[in-house]
Motif scaffolding. Structure first.
Motif, mmCIF file in Angstrom:
data_model
loop_
_atom_site.group_PDB
_atom_site.id
_atom_site.type_symbol
_atom_site.label_atom_id
_atom_site.label_comp_id
_atom_site.label_asym_id
_atom_site.label_seq_id
_atom_site.Cartn_x
_atom_site.Cartn_y
_atom_site.Cartn_z
ATOM 1 N N VAL A 1 -11.688 -0.154 -3.796
ATOM 2 C CA VAL A 1 -11.393 -1.581 -3.647
ATOM 3 C C VAL A 1 -11.969 -2.105 -2.336
ATOM 4 O O VAL A 1 -12.540 -3.199 -2.278
ATOM 5 C CB VAL A 1 -9.878 -1.831 -3.728
ATOM 6 N N SER A 2 -11.830 -1.327 -1.274
ATOM 7 C CA SER A 2 -12.377 -1.737 0.031
ATOM 8 C C SER A 2 -13.884 -1.916 -0.054
ATOM 9 O O SER A 2 -14.445 -2.859 0.512
ATOM 10 C CB SER A 2 -12.021 -0.703 1.093
ATOM 11 N N ALA A 3 -14.550 -1.007 -0.746
ATOM 12 C CA ALA A 3 -16.007 -1.118 -0.898
ATOM 13 C C ALA A 3 -16.380 -2.381 -1.663
ATOM 14 O O ALA A 3 -17.314 -3.110 -1.288
ATOM 15 C CB ALA A 3 -16.561 0.110 -1.599
ATOM 16 N N LEU A 4 -15.651 -2.661 -2.725
ATOM 17 C CA LEU A 4 -15.929 -3.866 -3.516
ATOM 18 C C LEU A 4 -15.674 -5.136 -2.707
ATOM 19 O O LEU A 4 -16.324 -6.162 -2.908
ATOM 20 C CB LEU A 4 -15.071 -3.874 -4.784
ATOM 21 N N ASN A 5 -14.721 -5.068 -1.775
ATOM 22 C CA ASN A 5 -14.395 -6.220 -0.934
ATOM 23 C C ASN A 5 -15.237 -6.278 0.338
ATOM 24 O O ASN A 5 -14.972 -7.077 1.236
ATOM 25 C CB ASN A 5 -12.901 -6.199 -0.559
ATOM 26 N N GLN A 6 -16.263 -5.408 0.419
ATOM 27 C CA GLN A 6 -17.205 -5.406 1.544
ATOM 28 C C GLN A 6 -16.540 -5.037 2.869
ATOM 29 O O GLN A 6 -16.978 -5.456 3.933
ATOM 30 C CB GLN A 6 -17.888 -6.767 1.679
ATOM 31 N N CYS A 7 -15.468 -4.261 2.806
ATOM 32 C CA CYS A 7 -14.814 -3.810 4.031
ATOM 33 C C CYS A 7 -15.633 -2.686 4.660
ATOM 34 O O CYS A 7 -15.944 -1.705 4.005
ATOM 35 C CB CYS A 7 -13.402 -3.304 3.729
ATOM 36 N N PHE A 8 -15.988 -2.840 5.912
ATOM 37 C CA PHE A 8 -16.827 -1.824 6.550
ATOM 38 C C PHE A 8 -16.045 -0.972 7.542
ATOM 39 O O PHE A 8 -16.621 -0.212 8.304
ATOM 40 C CB PHE A 8 -18.015 -2.485 7.273
ATOM 41 N N TYR A 9 -14.703 -1.123 7.551
ATOM 42 C CA TYR A 9 -13.907 -0.380 8.535
ATOM 43 C C TYR A 9 -14.107 1.126 8.371
ATOM 44 O O TYR A 9 -14.349 1.847 9.296
ATOM 45 C CB TYR A 9 -12.436 -0.727 8.440
ATOM 46 N N LEU B 1 1.288 7.360 -8.876
ATOM 47 C CA LEU B 1 0.022 7.897 -8.395
ATOM 48 C C LEU B 1 0.250 8.799 -7.188
ATOM 49 O O LEU B 1 1.070 8.490 -6.324
ATOM 50 C CB LEU B 1 -0.937 6.765 -7.994
ATOM 51 N N ALA B 2 -0.485 9.902 -7.129
ATOM 52 C CA ALA B 2 -0.432 10.771 -5.960
ATOM 53 C C ALA B 2 -1.217 10.122 -4.825
ATOM 54 O O ALA B 2 -2.069 9.253 -5.047
ATOM 55 C CB ALA B 2 -1.029 12.138 -6.291
ATOM 56 N N ARG B 3 -0.973 10.575 -3.606
ATOM 57 C CA ARG B 3 -1.661 9.948 -2.465
ATOM 58 C C ARG B 3 -3.180 10.048 -2.579
ATOM 59 O O ARG B 3 -3.871 9.067 -2.296
ATOM 60 C CB ARG B 3 -1.186 10.561 -1.151
ATOM 61 N N PRO B 4 -3.770 11.200 -2.957
ATOM 62 C CA PRO B 4 -5.240 11.229 -3.099
ATOM 63 C C PRO B 4 -5.755 10.178 -4.086
ATOM 64 O O PRO B 4 -6.815 9.587 -3.868
ATOM 65 C CB PRO B 4 -5.524 12.650 -3.590
ATOM 66 N N GLN B 5 -5.007 9.944 -5.157
ATOM 67 C CA GLN B 5 -5.420 8.930 -6.121
ATOM 68 C C GLN B 5 -5.345 7.525 -5.503
ATOM 69 O O GLN B 5 -6.233 6.687 -5.727
ATOM 70 C CB GLN B 5 -4.535 9.005 -7.363
ATOM 71 N N VAL B 6 -4.290 7.281 -4.739
ATOM 72 C CA VAL B 6 -4.131 5.978 -4.077
ATOM 73 C C VAL B 6 -5.266 5.759 -3.081
ATOM 74 O O VAL B 6 -5.856 4.673 -3.011
ATOM 75 C CB VAL B 6 -2.768 5.891 -3.370
ATOM 76 N N GLU B 7 -5.598 6.804 -2.306
ATOM 77 C CA GLU B 7 -6.656 6.666 -1.301
ATOM 78 C C GLU B 7 -8.010 6.433 -1.960
ATOM 79 O O GLU B 7 -8.827 5.647 -1.464
ATOM 80 C CB GLU B 7 -6.707 7.920 -0.412
ATOM 81 N N LEU B 8 -8.267 7.098 -3.071
ATOM 82 C CA LEU B 8 -9.525 6.891 -3.787
ATOM 83 C C LEU B 8 -9.611 5.460 -4.312
ATOM 84 O O LEU B 8 -10.652 4.795 -4.180
ATOM 85 C CB LEU B 8 -9.642 7.879 -4.949
ATOM 86 N N LEU B 9 -8.527 4.972 -4.877
ATOM 87 C CA LEU B 9 -8.490 3.605 -5.379
ATOM 88 C C LEU B 9 -8.675 2.612 -4.232
ATOM 89 O O LEU B 9 -9.438 1.639 -4.342
ATOM 90 C CB LEU B 9 -7.162 3.352 -6.096
ATOM 91 N N ALA B 10 -7.991 2.863 -3.111
ATOM 92 C CA ALA B 10 -8.102 1.969 -1.956
ATOM 93 C C ALA B 10 -9.521 1.946 -1.404
ATOM 94 O O ALA B 10 -10.043 0.889 -1.027
ATOM 95 C CB ALA B 10 -7.125 2.399 -0.871
ATOM 96 N N ALA B 11 -10.163 3.113 -1.365
ATOM 97 C CA ALA B 11 -11.536 3.174 -0.859
ATOM 98 C C ALA B 11 -12.487 2.395 -1.753
ATOM 99 O O ALA B 11 -13.383 1.686 -1.270
ATOM 100 C CB ALA B 11 -11.991 4.628 -0.745
ATOM 101 N N TYR C 1 0.798 -1.230 0.000
ATOM 102 C CA TYR C 1 0.000 0.000 0.000
ATOM 103 C C TYR C 1 0.823 1.268 0.000
ATOM 104 O O TYR C 1 0.499 2.224 -0.700
ATOM 105 C CB TYR C 1 -0.919 -0.022 1.224
ATOM 106 N N THR C 2 1.887 1.300 0.786
ATOM 107 C CA THR C 2 2.616 2.547 0.952
ATOM 108 C C THR C 2 3.949 2.588 0.227
ATOM 109 O O THR C 2 4.611 3.609 0.209
ATOM 110 C CB THR C 2 2.881 2.836 2.443
ATOM 111 N N GLY C 3 4.359 1.452 -0.332
ATOM 112 C CA GLY C 3 5.620 1.458 -1.055
ATOM 113 C C GLY C 3 6.827 1.195 -0.190
ATOM 114 O O GLY C 3 7.961 1.335 -0.640
#
Length: 225
Positions: free
Chosen positions: A217-225, A205-215, A188-190
């Motif tokens: 992916v998390s939604a698709l994986n049903q992560c509710f954290y 990728l800039a950090r905002p882009q990474v965070e958007l992508l991570a969010a 995740y962080t390199g």
């Protein structure tokens, strides 16, 4: 050797490959509350269920675990592995009542480590990594000090916690935190050395882009954290 470089169809940073190998080897070692064979059995249950996650639970092919496990542990490995959107506190309380909060947290750490490694293989287009050979030995059974209730489903570290808050969810079993976040930090962080530094220097990728992508992916994986 697990995650041998020759398996990857594209170049993979050595720190990431090393982190994958170390975390994967941890699954087969005696943990804090589960033995090595039990941890591998938990991982195998979670993988088998996750592979069938698009099928309704009642139609999935379910085999018995390779190692005797409490009934609620089997249920938890399968449910966390494939149906995280259907977890709730009442269900978790039922599992914890049978196996204990520390066993539950360590089980969850094994499941999420397996899921992360399997997702990496899927993204690479390669077969899932074979499970490590379980090692003999007894769990340490060491419960950390400084735990408290902050309204989570399990006790978490409340004294001198200075790491990422998402890691706090598994702080009842520090070794589980290290196993999972060693791998996640590299992905995740390199950097495999420090998840909290959140290093994005010299990355496409800039950090905002990474965070958007991570969010997403998390939604698709049903992560509710």
């Amino acid at each position: 050797m697990s995650f041998a470089a020759g398996r990857f169809p594209v170049p993979v940073r050595e720190d990431m490959a090393t982190a994958l190998r170390r975390s994967w080897a941890d699954i087969g070692r005696p943990g804090t509350w589960w033995t090595g064979p039990e941890r591998v059995a938990i991982a195998a249950l979670a993988r088998a269920e996750r592979i069938q996650r698009n099928e309704p639970p009642w139609s999935r092919d379910r085999r018995e675990p390779s190692e005797p496990l409490p009934e609620k542990a089997v249920e938890a490995a399968r449910k966390i592995g494939a149906d995280p959107a259907h977890l709730d506190r009442e269900w978790a309380n039922g599992v914890i009542a049978e196996i204990g909060d520390s066993h539950y947290v360590e089980l969850a750490s094994v499941v999420v480590t397996t899921a992360a490694a399997d997702a990496f293989c899927e993204a690479m287009g390669i077969d899932h990594e074979p499970f490590p050979e379980p090692e003999a030995g007894e769990p340490t059974r060491e419960r950390p000090d400084g735990m408290g209730d902050i309204g989570a489903w399990v006790p978490v570290q409340v004294i001198d916690w200075k790491r990422a808050n998402v890691a706090r969810a598994m702080s009842l079993v520090p070794e589980g935190v290290r196993t999972f976040f060693r791998m996640v930090a590299a992905m995740y962080t390199g950097t495999a050395s420090d998840f909290d530094r959140m290093v994005w220097d010299h990355r496409p990728l800039a950090r905002p882009q990474v965070e958007l992508l991570a969010a997403r992916v998390s939604a698709l994986n049903q992560c509710f954290y």
